[in-house]
Design a protein around this motif. Structure first.
Motif, PDB file in Angstrom:
ATOM      1  N   LEU A 187       1.079  -1.577  -0.214  1.00 42.50           N
ATOM      2  CA  LEU A 187      -0.474   0.199  -0.331  1.00 42.50           C
ATOM      3  C   LEU A 187       1.188   1.123   0.067  1.00 42.50           C
ATOM      4  CD1 LEU A 187      -2.386  -0.669   2.565  1.00 42.50           C
ATOM      5  CD2 LEU A 187      -3.381  -0.348   0.484  1.00 42.50           C
ATOM      6  N   ALA A 188       2.202   1.198   0.701  1.00 42.26           N
ATOM      7  CA  ALA A 188       2.513   2.125   1.044  1.00 42.26           C
ATOM      8  C   ALA A 188       3.436   2.616  -0.634  1.00 42.26           C
ATOM      9  CB  ALA A 188       4.009   2.092   2.334  1.00 42.26           C
ATOM     10  N   ASP A 189       3.937   1.225  -1.544  1.00 40.66           N
ATOM     11  CA  ASP A 189       4.583   1.509  -2.966  1.00 40.66           C
ATOM     12  C   ASP A 189       3.763   2.654  -3.836  1.00 40.66           C
ATOM     13  OD1 ASP A 189       6.562   0.182  -1.504  1.00 40.66           O
ATOM     14  OD2 ASP A 189       5.651  -1.785  -2.494  1.00 40.66           O
ATOM     15  N   ALA A 190       4.578   3.212  -4.331  1.00 41.42           N
ATOM     16  CA  ALA A 190       4.163   3.840  -6.212  1.00 41.42           C
ATOM     17  C   ALA A 190       3.510   3.234  -6.691  1.00 41.42           C
ATOM     18  CB  ALA A 190       5.308   4.533  -6.351  1.00 41.42           C
ATOM     19  N   GLY A 191       2.354   3.585  -7.019  1.00 39.01           N
ATOM     20  CA  GLY A 191       1.084   2.987  -8.114  1.00 39.01           C
ATOM     21  C   GLY A 191       0.787   1.976  -7.185  1.00 39.01           C
ATOM     22  N   PHE A 192      -0.240   1.600  -6.131  1.00 40.54           N
ATOM     23  CA  PHE A 192      -0.596   0.629  -5.614  1.00 40.54           C
ATOM     24  C   PHE A 192      -2.428   1.166  -6.122  1.00 40.54           C
ATOM     25  CE2 PHE A 192      -3.775  -1.072  -3.098  1.00 40.54           C
ATOM     26  CZ  PHE A 192      -3.348  -2.383  -2.540  1.00 40.54           C
ATOM     27  N   ALA A 193      -2.758  -0.504  -6.568  1.00 38.63           N
ATOM     28  CA  ALA A 193      -3.927  -0.408  -7.224  1.00 38.63           C
ATOM     29  C   ALA A 193      -4.955  -1.809  -7.096  1.00 38.63           C
ATOM     30  CB  ALA A 193      -4.042  -0.549  -8.836  1.00 38.63           C
ATOM     31  N   LEU A 194      -5.670  -1.811  -6.743  1.00 35.40           N
ATOM     32  CA  LEU A 194      -6.498  -3.538  -6.802  1.00 35.40           C
ATOM     33  C   LEU A 194      -7.639  -3.065  -7.410  1.00 35.40           C
ATOM     34  CD1 LEU A 194      -7.344  -5.420  -4.516  1.00 35.40           C
ATOM     35  CD2 LEU A 194      -8.962  -3.709  -2.891  1.00 35.40           C
ATOM     36  N   VAL A 195      -8.235  -4.317  -7.974  1.00 36.86           N
ATOM     37  CA  VAL A 195      -9.598  -4.304  -7.958  1.00 36.86           C
ATOM     38  C   VAL A 195     -10.159  -5.546  -7.131  1.00 36.86           C
ATOM     39  CG1 VAL A 195     -10.559  -5.361 -10.235  1.00 36.86           C
ATOM     40  CG2 VAL A 195      -8.297  -3.567 -10.679  1.00 36.86           C
ATOM     41  N   LEU A 196     -11.225  -5.031  -6.958  1.00 36.01           N
ATOM     42  CA  LEU A 196     -12.267  -6.473  -6.718  1.00 36.01           C
ATOM     43  C   LEU A 196     -13.255  -6.400  -7.033  1.00 36.01           C
ATOM     44  CD1 LEU A 196     -12.310  -4.669  -2.535  1.00 36.01           C
ATOM     45  CD2 LEU A 196     -11.387  -7.796  -3.582  1.00 36.01           C
ATOM     46  N   GLY A 197     -13.225  -7.935  -7.144  1.00 29.83           N
ATOM     47  CA  GLY A 197     -14.160  -8.659  -8.044  1.00 29.83           C
ATOM     48  C   GLY A 197     -15.873  -8.241  -6.818  1.00 29.83           C
ATOM     49  N   PHE A 198     -17.092  -8.559  -7.369  1.00 28.22           N
ATOM     50  CA  PHE A 198     -18.179  -8.275  -6.679  1.00 28.22           C
ATOM     51  C   PHE A 198     -19.092  -8.746  -6.961  1.00 28.22           C
ATOM     52  CE2 PHE A 198     -16.340  -5.042  -3.882  1.00 28.22           C
ATOM     53  CZ  PHE A 198     -16.058  -5.038  -2.617  1.00 28.22           C
ATOM     54  N   ASP A 199     -19.487  -9.670  -6.917  1.00 31.90           N
ATOM     55  CA  ASP A 199     -21.393 -10.753  -7.449  1.00 31.90           C
ATOM     56  C   ASP A 199     -22.381 -10.131  -6.444  1.00 31.90           C
ATOM     57  OD1 ASP A 199     -23.051 -11.449  -8.501  1.00 31.90           O
ATOM     58  OD2 ASP A 199     -22.384 -13.936  -8.457  1.00 31.90           O
ATOM     59  N   GLY A 200     -22.819  -8.481  -6.145  1.00 30.57           N
ATOM     60  CA  GLY A 200     -23.801  -8.493  -5.775  1.00 30.57           C
ATOM     61  C   GLY A 200     -22.886  -7.418  -4.733  1.00 30.57           C
ATOM     62  N   ALA A 201     -23.012  -7.668  -3.461  1.00 29.75           N
ATOM     63  CA  ALA A 201     -22.488  -7.166  -2.370  1.00 29.75           C
ATOM     64  C   ALA A 201     -21.416  -7.987  -1.724  1.00 29.75           C
ATOM     65  CB  ALA A 201     -23.556  -6.484  -1.420  1.00 29.75           C
ATOM     66  N   ALA A 202     -21.504  -9.506  -2.887  1.00 34.09           N
ATOM     67  CA  ALA A 202     -20.583 -10.263  -1.497  1.00 34.09           C
ATOM     68  C   ALA A 202     -19.229 -10.391  -2.610  1.00 34.09           C
ATOM     69  CB  ALA A 202     -20.863 -12.083  -2.245  1.00 34.09           C
TER      70      ALA A 202
END
Length: 176
Positions: A49-64
């Motif tokens: 998280l502290a590193d340059a260019g951090f990115a996260l993609v979370l997938g959701f099926d509805g609220a899950a």
């Protein structure tokens, strides 16, 4: 089943909780091993998280939440390069690379293409021209490595094993 992809560059408490819950479920068979414990993952996540260019993609099926893919930019002077088993070719680190640190999908969504779609969503719009990841070559009897090869990755180096981790194969491909 419609999966929605949400992008994050920082983690609010509820996003962090969703990520940790999915991680614990995805890695459940390995949680007894020191490198896979939730606490070890949390420590790595905090560093990433502290590193340059951090990115996260979370997938959701509805609220899950059903899975995740995240990474960050690796620059020429990053310690990431120092862990490679073989010397890198001259100029290899001259341009930044996206390093995918984790991809995980909960069991009901495996085999649906969700991992690939999260991967592609993570790469979309990135400035880096190359993307790398590391894989345990024995994971799933080599199935995971073969999957990454089908996505266009080729092995180019390895990371020596540590006391709590197997030797990992480093794979690379263009981002587009």
């Amino acid at each position: 089943m419609t999966v929605e992809f949400r992008h994050f560059t920082a983690l609010a408490p509820e996003t962090r909780r969703a990520l940790l819950d999915v991680y614990a479920e995805v890695r459940a068979p390995l949680l007894h091993e020191p490198n896979y414990r939730v606490e070890a993952f949390t420590d790595r996540l905090d560093r990433h998280l502290a590193d340059a260019g951090f990115a996260l993609v979370l997938g959701f099926d509805g609220a899950a939440p059903i899975g995740y893919a995240y990474g960050n930019t690796v620059e020429a002077d990053d310690r990431y390069w120092q862990r490679m088993a073989e010397p890198l070719p001259d100029g290899f680190t001259a341009t930044p690379v996206l390093a995918i640190k984790e991809i995980g999908v909960r069991a009901p969504w495996r085999g649906t293409g969700a991992a690939r779609r999260m991967h592609d969503a993570l790469l979309a719009g990135r400035a880096e021209s190359r993307v790398m990841l590391m894989v345990n070559p024995l994971a799933g009897d080599g199935k995971v490595r073969r999957l990454y090869e089908s996505w266009g990755y080729t092995p180019f180096n390895s990371q020596p094993a540590s006391a709590v981790s197997p030797e990992l194969t480093v794979m690379i491909r263009p981002t587009s």
